[in-house]
Design a protein around this motif. Sequence first.
Motif, PDB file in Angstrom:
ATOM      1  N   GLY A  91       0.849  -1.195   0.000  1.00  0.00           N
ATOM      2  CA  GLY A  91       0.000   0.000   0.000  1.00  0.00           C
ATOM      3  C   GLY A  91       0.881   1.239   0.000  1.00  0.00           C
ATOM      4  O   GLY A  91       1.281   1.725   1.060  1.00  0.00           O
ATOM      5  N   ALA A  92       1.183   1.747  -1.188  1.00  0.00           N
ATOM      6  CA  ALA A  92       2.070   2.911  -1.305  1.00  0.00           C
ATOM      7  C   ALA A  92       1.287   4.183  -1.621  1.00  0.00           C
ATOM      8  O   ALA A  92       1.885   5.222  -1.904  1.00  0.00           O
ATOM      9  CB  ALA A  92       3.123   2.649  -2.389  1.00  0.00           C
ATOM     10  N   ALA A  93      -0.039   4.096  -1.594  1.00  0.00           N
ATOM     11  CA  ALA A  93      -0.848   5.268  -1.949  1.00  0.00           C
ATOM     12  C   ALA A  93      -0.963   6.241  -0.779  1.00  0.00           C
ATOM     13  O   ALA A  93      -0.939   5.833   0.380  1.00  0.00           O
ATOM     14  CB  ALA A  93      -2.244   4.818  -2.381  1.00  0.00           C
ATOM     15  N   VAL A  95      -3.549   7.855   0.592  1.00  0.00           N
ATOM     16  CA  VAL A  95      -5.022   7.855   0.603  1.00  0.00           C
ATOM     17  C   VAL A  95      -5.509   9.017   1.464  1.00  0.00           C
ATOM     18  O   VAL A  95      -4.997   9.218   2.576  1.00  0.00           O
ATOM     19  CB  VAL A  95      -5.548   6.529   1.209  1.00  0.00           C
ATOM     20  CG1 VAL A  95      -7.072   6.461   1.116  1.00  0.00           C
ATOM     21  CG2 VAL A  95      -4.911   5.321   0.536  1.00  0.00           C
ATOM     22  N   ALA A  96      -6.499   9.747   0.971  1.00  0.00           N
ATOM     23  CA  ALA A  96      -7.084  10.816   1.789  1.00  0.00           C
ATOM     24  C   ALA A  96      -7.732  10.186   3.018  1.00  0.00           C
ATOM     25  O   ALA A  96      -8.422   9.174   2.911  1.00  0.00           O
ATOM     26  CB  ALA A  96      -8.133  11.574   0.978  1.00  0.00           C
ATOM     27  N   ASP A  97      -7.485  10.754   4.184  1.00  0.00           N
ATOM     28  CA  ASP A  97      -8.064  10.202   5.405  1.00  0.00           C
ATOM     29  C   ASP A  97      -9.516  10.629   5.592  1.00  0.00           C
ATOM     30  O   ASP A  97     -10.262   9.988   6.328  1.00  0.00           O
ATOM     31  CB  ASP A  97      -7.251  10.652   6.625  1.00  0.00           C
ATOM     32  CG  ASP A  97      -5.882   9.986   6.654  1.00  0.00           C
ATOM     33  OD1 ASP A  97      -5.819   8.783   6.343  1.00  0.00           O
ATOM     34  OD2 ASP A  97      -4.893  10.673   6.959  1.00  0.00           O
ATOM     35  N   THR A 124     -12.354   8.039   5.754  1.00  0.00           N
ATOM     36  CA  THR A 124     -12.381   7.035   4.683  1.00  0.00           C
ATOM     37  C   THR A 124     -11.984   5.688   5.291  1.00  0.00           C
ATOM     38  O   THR A 124     -11.380   5.654   6.369  1.00  0.00           O
ATOM     39  CB  THR A 124     -11.366   7.406   3.586  1.00  0.00           C
ATOM     40  OG1 THR A 124     -10.075   7.530   4.202  1.00  0.00           O
ATOM     41  CG2 THR A 124     -11.733   8.704   2.887  1.00  0.00           C
ATOM     42  N   PRO A 125     -12.289   4.581   4.631  1.00  0.00           N
ATOM     43  CA  PRO A 125     -11.844   3.292   5.172  1.00  0.00           C
ATOM     44  C   PRO A 125     -10.330   3.197   5.116  1.00  0.00           C
ATOM     45  O   PRO A 125      -9.712   3.697   4.167  1.00  0.00           O
ATOM     46  CB  PRO A 125     -12.493   2.264   4.240  1.00  0.00           C
ATOM     47  CG  PRO A 125     -12.871   2.998   3.004  1.00  0.00           C
ATOM     48  CD  PRO A 125     -13.055   4.444   3.382  1.00  0.00           C
ATOM     49  N   ASP A 126      -9.718   2.580   6.128  1.00  0.00           N
ATOM     50  CA  ASP A 126      -8.271   2.324   6.091  1.00  0.00           C
ATOM     51  C   ASP A 126      -8.062   1.038   5.293  1.00  0.00           C
ATOM     52  O   ASP A 126      -8.261  -0.071   5.790  1.00  0.00           O
ATOM     53  CB  ASP A 126      -7.694   2.198   7.501  1.00  0.00           C
ATOM     54  CG  ASP A 126      -6.164   2.181   7.477  1.00  0.00           C
ATOM     55  OD1 ASP A 126      -5.585   1.503   6.600  1.00  0.00           O
ATOM     56  OD2 ASP A 126      -5.553   2.847   8.318  1.00  0.00           O
ATOM     57  N   ILE A 127      -7.683   1.203   4.038  1.00  0.00           N
ATOM     58  CA  ILE A 127      -7.590   0.080   3.092  1.00  0.00           C
ATOM     59  C   ILE A 127      -6.565  -0.945   3.581  1.00  0.00           C
ATOM     60  O   ILE A 127      -6.818  -2.148   3.617  1.00  0.00           O
ATOM     61  CB  ILE A 127      -7.206   0.598   1.686  1.00  0.00           C
ATOM     62  CG1 ILE A 127      -8.229   1.633   1.208  1.00  0.00           C
ATOM     63  CG2 ILE A 127      -7.104  -0.567   0.699  1.00  0.00           C
ATOM     64  CD1 ILE A 127      -7.788   2.451   0.002  1.00  0.00           C
ATOM     65  N   LEU A 128      -5.402  -0.430   3.968  1.00  0.00           N
ATOM     66  CA  LEU A 128      -4.298  -1.293   4.392  1.00  0.00           C
ATOM     67  C   LEU A 128      -4.679  -2.124   5.620  1.00  0.00           C
ATOM     68  O   LEU A 128      -4.476  -3.346   5.648  1.00  0.00           O
ATOM     69  CB  LEU A 128      -3.117  -0.382   4.721  1.00  0.00           C
ATOM     70  CG  LEU A 128      -1.759  -0.982   4.926  1.00  0.00           C
ATOM     71  CD1 LEU A 128      -1.300  -1.779   3.720  1.00  0.00           C
ATOM     72  CD2 LEU A 128      -0.756   0.126   5.236  1.00  0.00           C
ATOM     73  N   GLY A 143       3.112  -1.616   4.311  1.00  0.00           N
ATOM     74  CA  GLY A 143       2.599  -0.255   4.312  1.00  0.00           C
ATOM     75  C   GLY A 143       3.719   0.763   4.174  1.00  0.00           C
ATOM     76  O   GLY A 143       4.905   0.430   4.285  1.00  0.00           O
ATOM     77  N   PHE A 144       3.326   2.000   3.946  1.00  0.00           N
ATOM     78  CA  PHE A 144       4.261   3.118   3.930  1.00  0.00           C
ATOM     79  C   PHE A 144       3.858   4.078   5.050  1.00  0.00           C
ATOM     80  O   PHE A 144       2.676   4.186   5.391  1.00  0.00           O
ATOM     81  CB  PHE A 144       4.206   3.856   2.586  1.00  0.00           C
ATOM     82  CG  PHE A 144       5.096   3.238   1.548  1.00  0.00           C
ATOM     83  CD1 PHE A 144       4.753   2.028   0.956  1.00  0.00           C
ATOM     84  CD2 PHE A 144       6.288   3.847   1.184  1.00  0.00           C
ATOM     85  CE1 PHE A 144       5.588   1.432   0.018  1.00  0.00           C
ATOM     86  CE2 PHE A 144       7.128   3.268   0.250  1.00  0.00           C
ATOM     87  CZ  PHE A 144       6.781   2.061  -0.338  1.00  0.00           C
ATOM     88  N   LYS A 158       2.357   2.016  13.650  1.00  0.00           N
ATOM     89  CA  LYS A 158       1.480   1.633  12.526  1.00  0.00           C
ATOM     90  C   LYS A 158       1.657   0.171  12.163  1.00  0.00           C
ATOM     91  O   LYS A 158       0.683  -0.512  11.816  1.00  0.00           O
ATOM     92  CB  LYS A 158       1.779   2.513  11.306  1.00  0.00           C
ATOM     93  CG  LYS A 158       1.183   3.890  11.451  1.00  0.00           C
ATOM     94  CD  LYS A 158       1.552   4.842  10.348  1.00  0.00           C
ATOM     95  CE  LYS A 158       1.192   6.246  10.814  1.00  0.00           C
ATOM     96  NZ  LYS A 158       1.567   7.283   9.859  1.00  0.00           N
ATOM     97  N   LYS A 162      -1.864  -1.652  12.536  1.00  0.00           N
ATOM     98  CA  LYS A 162      -2.493  -2.058  11.265  1.00  0.00           C
ATOM     99  C   LYS A 162      -2.188  -3.516  10.941  1.00  0.00           C
ATOM    100  O   LYS A 162      -2.545  -3.986   9.873  1.00  0.00           O
ATOM    101  CB  LYS A 162      -2.031  -1.138  10.129  1.00  0.00           C
ATOM    102  CG  LYS A 162      -2.401   0.323  10.317  1.00  0.00           C
ATOM    103  CD  LYS A 162      -2.195   1.144   9.049  1.00  0.00           C
ATOM    104  CE  LYS A 162      -2.327   2.626   9.337  1.00  0.00           C
ATOM    105  NZ  LYS A 162      -2.980   3.349   8.222  1.00  0.00           N
TER     106      LYS A 162
HETATM  107  O1  C5P Z   1      -1.941   5.969   9.107  1.00  0.00           O
HETATM  108  P1  C5P Z   1      -1.307   6.469   7.853  1.00  0.00           P
HETATM  109  O2  C5P Z   1      -2.278   7.060   6.860  1.00  0.00           O
HETATM  110  O3  C5P Z   1      -0.096   7.336   8.058  1.00  0.00           O
HETATM  111  O4  C5P Z   1      -0.725   5.119   7.196  1.00  0.00           O
HETATM  112  C1  C5P Z   1      -0.116   5.131   5.952  1.00  0.00           C
HETATM  113  C2  C5P Z   1      -0.325   3.801   5.283  1.00  0.00           C
HETATM  114  O5  C5P Z   1      -1.706   3.411   5.356  1.00  0.00           O
HETATM  115  C3  C5P Z   1       0.017   3.838   3.798  1.00  0.00           C
HETATM  116  O6  C5P Z   1       0.544   2.576   3.422  1.00  0.00           O
HETATM  117  C4  C5P Z   1      -1.338   4.123   3.153  1.00  0.00           C
HETATM  118  O7  C5P Z   1      -1.393   3.645   1.822  1.00  0.00           O
HETATM  119  C5  C5P Z   1      -2.297   3.360   4.058  1.00  0.00           C
HETATM  120  N1  C5P Z   1      -3.652   3.930   4.156  1.00  0.00           N
HETATM  121  C6  C5P Z   1      -4.732   3.250   3.626  1.00  0.00           C
HETATM  122  N2  C5P Z   1      -6.013   3.768   3.713  1.00  0.00           N
HETATM  123  C7  C5P Z   1      -6.217   4.954   4.338  1.00  0.00           C
HETATM  124  C8  C5P Z   1      -5.121   5.655   4.906  1.00  0.00           C
HETATM  125  C9  C5P Z   1      -3.864   5.133   4.791  1.00  0.00           C
HETATM  126  O8  C5P Z   1      -4.541   2.159   3.038  1.00  0.00           O
HETATM  127  N3  C5P Z   1      -7.447   5.436   4.408  1.00  0.00           N
END
Ligand code: C5P
Length: 219
Positions: A91-93, A95-97, A124-128, A143-144, A158, A162
């Motif tokens: 998960g390198a995106a 993502v908007a929180d 937003t959902p935490d995809i990772l 994760g990143f 994290k 996570k």
């Molecule tokens: O908690 P934080 O956003 O800093 O964590 C970063 C990691 O979580 C990244 O790998 C990012 O792609 C992932 N992420 C996600 N979904 C979100 C927020 C972050 O998958 N809504």
Amino acid sequence: MSGALAGKRVLVSAGPTFEDIDPVRFVGNRSSGKMGFAVAAAARDLGAEVVLVAGPVQLDTPDGVQRIDVRSAAQMHAAVLEALPVDVYIGAAAVADFTPRRVSEHKLKKTVGSDTLVLELVRTPDILAEVAVHPRRPALVVGFAAETHEVERYARGKLANKRLDLIAANLVGAAGSGFECDDNALTVYWDGGERRLGPAAKTEVAARLVDLVAERLQA
Ligand code: C5P
């Protein structure tokens, strides 16, 4: 195909997400997508079958990589879950929180007599985190973490919260590292270990990261 990831299916998400406010405006993250695209290309070079879920970026698709374009966090979430099962998820995106509670059908107008506008945002959902506890959990979830200070403490937090296998952390704001540039320096943490990658070109750092992914997959 030969290579340390031959026969493995690797899913990478990259780039920002844009959360629409109205037909012409959005809330988004600063991310070029370069690191994630370099990771996708590096996994392909090790023989993996690669699926790349990309937010809105100005980058060419690496040869031999299957790309799925998305715009919002909700779309990225759906595309990532749809791509399971995979052996590795990276998960390198950025993502908007948060996303606007509702998207206005028409362009928001400046109202006479008001100097402020209140936007209501929802998480937003935490995809990772979701992939890491999914019934079809990949063998390795990576994760990143982009941090501005206390990199190791937040990154390891994290990793644990996570339920990740690896976390690649970088210090944003440092010269030659992070967003919108061609170089990067990462420290990758896992339970019981760490490894520094770079500073070097993002393509080089990505190659070292997928070497480590292949190693940890064997471990
Ligand atoms: O908690 P934080 O956003 O800093 O964590 C970063 C990691 O979580 C990244 O790998 C990012 O792609 C992932 N992420 C996600 N979904 C979100 C927020 C972050 O998958 N809504």
